[in-house]
Each structure stands twice: as structure tokens, then as C-alpha cells.
Design a protein around this motif. Structure first.
Motif, PDB file in Angstrom:
ATOM      1  N   VAL A   1       1.048  -1.106  -0.203  1.00  0.00           N
ATOM      2  CA  VAL A   1      -0.148  -0.017  -0.027  1.00  0.00           C
ATOM      3  C   VAL A   1       0.820   0.851  -0.017  1.00  0.00           C
ATOM      4  O   VAL A   1       2.102   1.656   0.572  1.00  0.00           O
ATOM      5  N   THR A   2       0.388   1.999  -0.621  1.00  0.00           N
ATOM      6  CA  THR A   2       1.438   3.266  -0.608  1.00  0.00           C
ATOM      7  C   THR A   2      -0.334   4.883  -0.790  1.00  0.00           C
ATOM      8  O   THR A   2      -0.949   4.412  -0.488  1.00  0.00           O
ATOM      9  N   LEU A   3       0.542   5.136   0.347  1.00  0.00           N
ATOM     10  CA  LEU A   3      -0.452   6.822   0.723  1.00  0.00           C
ATOM     11  C   LEU A   3       0.352   7.653   0.689  1.00  0.00           C
ATOM     12  O   LEU A   3       1.370   8.047   0.439  1.00  0.00           O
ATOM     13  N   ALA A   4      -0.720   9.030  -0.214  1.00  0.00           N
ATOM     14  CA  ALA A   4      -0.434  10.448   0.296  1.00  0.00           C
ATOM     15  C   ALA A   4      -0.725  10.644   1.559  1.00  0.00           C
ATOM     16  O   ALA A   4       0.787  11.898   1.280  1.00  0.00           O
ATOM     17  N   GLN A   5      -0.696  10.294   2.258  1.00  0.00           N
ATOM     18  CA  GLN A   5      -0.588  11.259   3.485  1.00  0.00           C
ATOM     19  C   GLN A   5      -1.993  10.539   4.549  1.00  0.00           C
ATOM     20  O   GLN A   5      -2.455   8.830   3.760  1.00  0.00           O
ATOM     21  N   GLY A   6      -1.553  10.323   5.816  1.00  0.00           N
ATOM     22  CA  GLY A   6      -1.682   9.185   6.674  1.00  0.00           C
ATOM     23  C   GLY A   6      -1.227   8.704   7.561  1.00  0.00           C
ATOM     24  O   GLY A   6       0.077   8.526   7.494  1.00  0.00           O
ATOM     25  N   ASP A   7      -1.870   8.025   8.532  1.00  0.00           N
ATOM     26  CA  ASP A   7      -1.208   7.237   9.975  1.00  0.00           C
ATOM     27  C   ASP A   7      -0.884   6.453   9.486  1.00  0.00           C
ATOM     28  O   ASP A   7      -1.694   5.600   9.463  1.00  0.00           O
ATOM     29  N   ARG A   8       0.309   5.689   9.206  1.00  0.00           N
ATOM     30  CA  ARG A   8       1.561   4.915   8.359  1.00  0.00           C
ATOM     31  C   ARG A   8       0.311   3.882   9.595  1.00  0.00           C
ATOM     32  O   ARG A   8       0.162   2.617   9.370  1.00  0.00           O
ATOM     33  N   GLN A   9       1.030   3.726  10.813  1.00  0.00           N
ATOM     34  CA  GLN A   9       0.843   2.660  11.792  1.00  0.00           C
ATOM     35  C   GLN A   9      -0.629   2.403  11.640  1.00  0.00           C
ATOM     36  O   GLN A   9      -1.363   1.353  12.421  1.00  0.00           O
ATOM     37  N   ARG A  10      -1.712   3.475  11.834  1.00  0.00           N
ATOM     38  CA  ARG A  10      -2.728   3.073  12.088  1.00  0.00           C
ATOM     39  C   ARG A  10      -3.628   2.862  10.352  1.00  0.00           C
ATOM     40  O   ARG A  10      -3.668   2.070  10.167  1.00  0.00           O
ATOM     41  N   ALA A  11      -2.824   3.019   9.209  1.00  0.00           N
ATOM     42  CA  ALA A  11      -2.918   1.879   8.211  1.00  0.00           C
ATOM     43  C   ALA A  11      -2.884   0.870   7.907  1.00  0.00           C
ATOM     44  O   ALA A  11      -3.476  -0.023   7.929  1.00  0.00           O
ATOM     45  N   ILE A  12      -1.153   0.552   8.449  1.00  0.00           N
ATOM     46  CA  ILE A  12      -0.994  -0.971   9.265  1.00  0.00           C
ATOM     47  C   ILE A  12      -3.067  -1.486  10.110  1.00  0.00           C
ATOM     48  O   ILE A  12      -3.129  -2.911   9.974  1.00  0.00           O
TER      49      ILE A  12
END
Length: 165
Positions: free
Chosen positions: A121-132
Motif C-alpha cells: 500500500v502507498t499512502l499520500a497522507q495518513g498515519d502509517r501505523q493506523r493504516a497497518i
């Protein structure tokens, strides 16, 4: 009077699976027919299906085992994207390389022992730990993962894309 809880929403999925592998002798012998078939849903194009090549199938067509693994991956992805959108996490790219393991039994049957999803997954913005962490929630909500009797694991990779200066 007691209020009745709302009834669950029921969804029905109707498809047509048509065997296209009669090569003139039908199933007169194990080797006399093709495993080819078409899978069609109303208003959609056909999916060309067959058996796994190990079971005399056509390697150029999708087999049921591949479709099951793909279905688990797709369901997880759709839930994950939904959860990210709700959490304000902007996903700009998502890819998965899922792997399913099937064990044949001595009686001629078989069963899946596990599927491992490997979303990148690639994020433009946002909390990486929350995304995981949202991968775990997506897994628990996935209709397909909740319907199978083998473990489905998720090994996500999440990167946050930093804008160029």
C-alpha cells in the motif's frame, strides 16, 4: 409491544457456469474431455475457467483455486480501502500478491491449508501505523474470509509517499 430487531440484509448471487469442454466424446474417458468452462454473471463478460494444469486443465484459463485466492484478496482490498477512506487515510496505490496453499488428500480430494495476503500500500497522507492496523479490521469484516474454514493471514507493507520539494 417489543420492538423487533431489524432483519439482516440478504444478498443473492446468481451466475451461470457452462462446461465448454466436450471434444466430441463427452466424458467417455478421463482424458477425452477438456476441463474448460465459462463463468458468467448477468450483464458481465465471461471468465474463462478450467482446472489447474495438474488436473488436466488449461493453464491459460483461471482455475477455481486461483479464483478463490483472488476473491479473498479482492474482498480484503475493498474493505481496507473503505476503512482508510473513513479514517482519512489517503491510499494512492494498492497491490497484492496473495499465495494460497492447497493440500491434496490420499482419497483424491484436497483442501486449502492457508492463504497469505501480501498487500503493498502507498499512502499520500495518513498515519502509517493506523493504516497497518486497518488491515486487521478489514480482515475481520471481509465476507469471504469469514466464510472459509482455513486461516487467512495478512502481511502488509505500507509506505507513505513524501512529496518532492
Amino acid at each position: 409491544p417489543l420492538a423487533m430487531p431489524p432483519s439482516p440484509k440478504i444478498h443473492t448471487y446468481t451466475l451461470a457456469v457452462t462446461w465448454t469442454g466436450n471434444q466430441g466424446q463427452g466424458t467417455a474417458h478421463y482424458r477425452s474431455y477438456s476441463r474448460n468452462h465459462d463463468i458468467v454473471a448477468p450483464g458481465k463478460g465471461a471468465i474463462a475457467g478450467s482446472a489447474d494444469p495438474a488436473f488436466r486443465g488449461d493453464a491459460s484459463r483461471y482455475n477455481p483455486e486461483e479464483l478463490l485466492v483472488a476473491t479473498l484478496s479482492s474482498c480484503h482490498m475493498l474493505w481496507y480501502l473503505h476503512l482508510c477512506a473513513e479514517a482519512g487515510i489517503v491510499v494512492t496505490a494498492y497491490g497484492d500478491s496473495p499465495v494460497g496453499t492447497l493440500a491434496e488428500t490420499t482419497t483424491g480430494g484436497g483442501h486449502f491449508t492457508e492463504v497469505v495476503l501480501k498487500p503493498q500500500v502507498t499512502l499520500a497522507q495518513g498515519d502509517r501505523q493506523r493504516a497497518i492496523a486497518l488491515h486487521s479490521q478489514a480482515h475481520h469484516l471481509c465476507f469471504i474470509a469469514n466464510s472459509v474454514n482455513f486461516p487467512v493471514y495478512c502481511e502488509p507493507t505500507v509506505e507513505v509517499c513524501t512529496p518532492s520539494p
